[in-house]
Design a protein around this motif. Structure first.
Motif, PDB file in Angstrom:
ATOM      1  N   THR A   1      -5.487  -6.848  10.778  1.00 56.88           N
ATOM      2  CA  THR A   1      -4.356  -6.028  11.206  1.00 56.88           C
ATOM      3  C   THR A   1      -4.746  -4.566  11.011  1.00 56.88           C
ATOM      4  OG1 THR A   1      -1.964  -5.662  10.941  1.00 56.88           O
ATOM      5  CG2 THR A   1      -3.199  -6.182   8.934  1.00 56.88           C
ATOM      6  N   LEU A   2      -4.488  -3.760  12.013  1.00 56.55           N
ATOM      7  CA  LEU A   2      -4.938  -2.373  12.015  1.00 56.55           C
ATOM      8  C   LEU A   2      -3.959  -1.474  11.272  1.00 56.55           C
ATOM      9  CD1 LEU A   2      -6.874  -0.142  13.004  1.00 56.55           C
ATOM     10  CD2 LEU A   2      -5.496  -0.049  15.110  1.00 56.55           C
ATOM     11  N   VAL A   3      -4.506  -0.715  10.341  1.00 54.23           N
ATOM     12  CA  VAL A   3      -3.741   0.306   9.632  1.00 54.23           C
ATOM     13  C   VAL A   3      -4.312   1.669  10.009  1.00 54.23           C
ATOM     14  CG1 VAL A   3      -3.203   1.282   7.365  1.00 54.23           C
ATOM     15  CG2 VAL A   3      -3.157  -1.205   7.704  1.00 54.23           C
ATOM     16  N   THR A   4      -3.454   2.538  10.505  1.00 54.00           N
ATOM     17  CA  THR A   4      -3.867   3.879  10.877  1.00 54.00           C
ATOM     18  C   THR A   4      -3.013   4.873  10.106  1.00 54.00           C
ATOM     19  OG1 THR A   4      -4.448   3.136  13.105  1.00 54.00           O
ATOM     20  CG2 THR A   4      -4.223   5.503  12.760  1.00 54.00           C
ATOM     21  N   VAL A   5      -3.674   5.739   9.355  1.00 52.89           N
ATOM     22  CA  VAL A   5      -2.968   6.736   8.565  1.00 52.89           C
ATOM     23  C   VAL A   5      -3.283   8.105   9.137  1.00 52.89           C
ATOM     24  CG1 VAL A   5      -2.533   7.651   6.266  1.00 52.89           C
ATOM     25  CG2 VAL A   5      -3.202   5.246   6.545  1.00 52.89           C
TER      26      VAL A   5
ATOM     27  N   MET B   1       0.853  -1.194   0.000  1.00 46.53           N
ATOM     28  CA  MET B   1       0.000   0.000   0.000  1.00 46.53           C
ATOM     29  C   MET B   1       0.887   1.240   0.000  1.00 46.53           C
ATOM     30  SD  MET B   1      -2.992  -1.161   2.670  1.00 46.53           S
ATOM     31  CE  MET B   1      -1.934  -1.031   4.105  1.00 46.53           C
ATOM     32  N   ASN B   2       0.782   2.009  -1.060  1.00 45.52           N
ATOM     33  CA  ASN B   2       1.550   3.238  -1.203  1.00 45.52           C
ATOM     34  C   ASN B   2       0.618   4.448  -1.206  1.00 45.52           C
ATOM     35  OD1 ASN B   2       3.899   1.647  -1.530  1.00 45.52           O
ATOM     36  ND2 ASN B   2       3.582   1.539  -3.739  1.00 45.52           N
ATOM     37  N   SER B   3       1.207   5.609  -1.033  1.00 47.78           N
ATOM     38  CA  SER B   3       0.430   6.863  -1.058  1.00 47.78           C
ATOM     39  C   SER B   3      -0.800   6.763  -0.158  1.00 47.78           C
ATOM     40  CB  SER B   3       0.015   7.190  -2.500  1.00 47.78           C
ATOM     41  OG  SER B   3       1.148   7.284  -3.344  1.00 47.78           O
ATOM     42  N   LEU B   4      -0.577   6.296   1.043  1.00 46.22           N
ATOM     43  CA  LEU B   4      -1.700   6.079   1.951  1.00 46.22           C
ATOM     44  C   LEU B   4      -2.377   7.388   2.336  1.00 46.22           C
ATOM     45  CD1 LEU B   4      -0.124   3.227   4.044  1.00 46.22           C
ATOM     46  CD2 LEU B   4      -2.331   3.107   2.877  1.00 46.22           C
ATOM     47  N   LYS B   5      -3.670   7.290   2.537  1.00 49.64           N
ATOM     48  CA  LYS B   5      -4.507   8.436   2.882  1.00 49.64           C
ATOM     49  C   LYS B   5      -5.185   8.158   4.219  1.00 49.64           C
ATOM     50  CE  LYS B   5      -5.669   8.971  -2.031  1.00 49.64           C
ATOM     51  NZ  LYS B   5      -6.785   9.010  -3.022  1.00 49.64           N
ATOM     52  N   PRO B   6      -5.592   9.181   4.917  1.00 50.04           N
ATOM     53  CA  PRO B   6      -6.310   8.967   6.184  1.00 50.04           C
ATOM     54  C   PRO B   6      -7.540   8.080   6.010  1.00 50.04           C
ATOM     55  CG  PRO B   6      -5.596  11.235   6.050  1.00 50.04           C
ATOM     56  CD  PRO B   6      -5.275  10.610   4.727  1.00 50.04           C
TER      57      PRO B   6
END
Length: 122
Positions: free
Chosen positions: A116-120, A81-86
């Motif tokens: 799995t938690l992803v936080t941006v 995952m690239n260029s992640l956004k909120p």
């Protein structure tokens, strides 16, 4: 048979993460594998899938930013995952569809990882 999802974490907007989905007790190569996510207060949605033949689907929200791939030797599927956004903030789940075809419907998946938690952060 278990799926173990890992690789989540906290990242700033514009950053990258690679999620992994490792299978144990089963050879993954004949399965389709999907990555789903569930944001707070929202329904779970399909993000990307790869079927047993290698065909790939991305949700519109993932196109151009996320890449799904599989390593059949390691029995693992990845989501780069690239260029992640909120708005990518969510719990990400991997799931296996034993038919191999790759469904867009979560009820057609046979086993699920724990998430799995992803936080941006913005």
């Amino acid at each position: 048979v278990q799926l173990q999802a890992s690789g989540g974490g906290l990242v700033q907007a514009g950053g990258s993460l690679r999620l992994s989905c490792a299978a144990s007790g089963r050879t993954f190569s004949s399965d389709a594998v999907g990555w789903f996510r569930q944001a707070p207060g929202k329904e779970r949605e399909l993000v990307a899938l790869i079927n047993s033949g290698g065909s790939i689907y991305y949700a519109d929200s993932a196109k151009g930013r996320f890449t799904i791939s599989r390593d059949n030797v390691k029995n693992t599927v990845y989501l780069q995952m690239n260029s992640l956004k909120p708005e990518d903030t969510a719990v990400y789940y991997c799931a296996a569809d034993f038919s191999g075809s790759g469904s867009h419907y979560e009820y057609e998946y046979d086993i699920w990882g724990q998430g799995t938690l992803v936080t941006v952060s913005s």
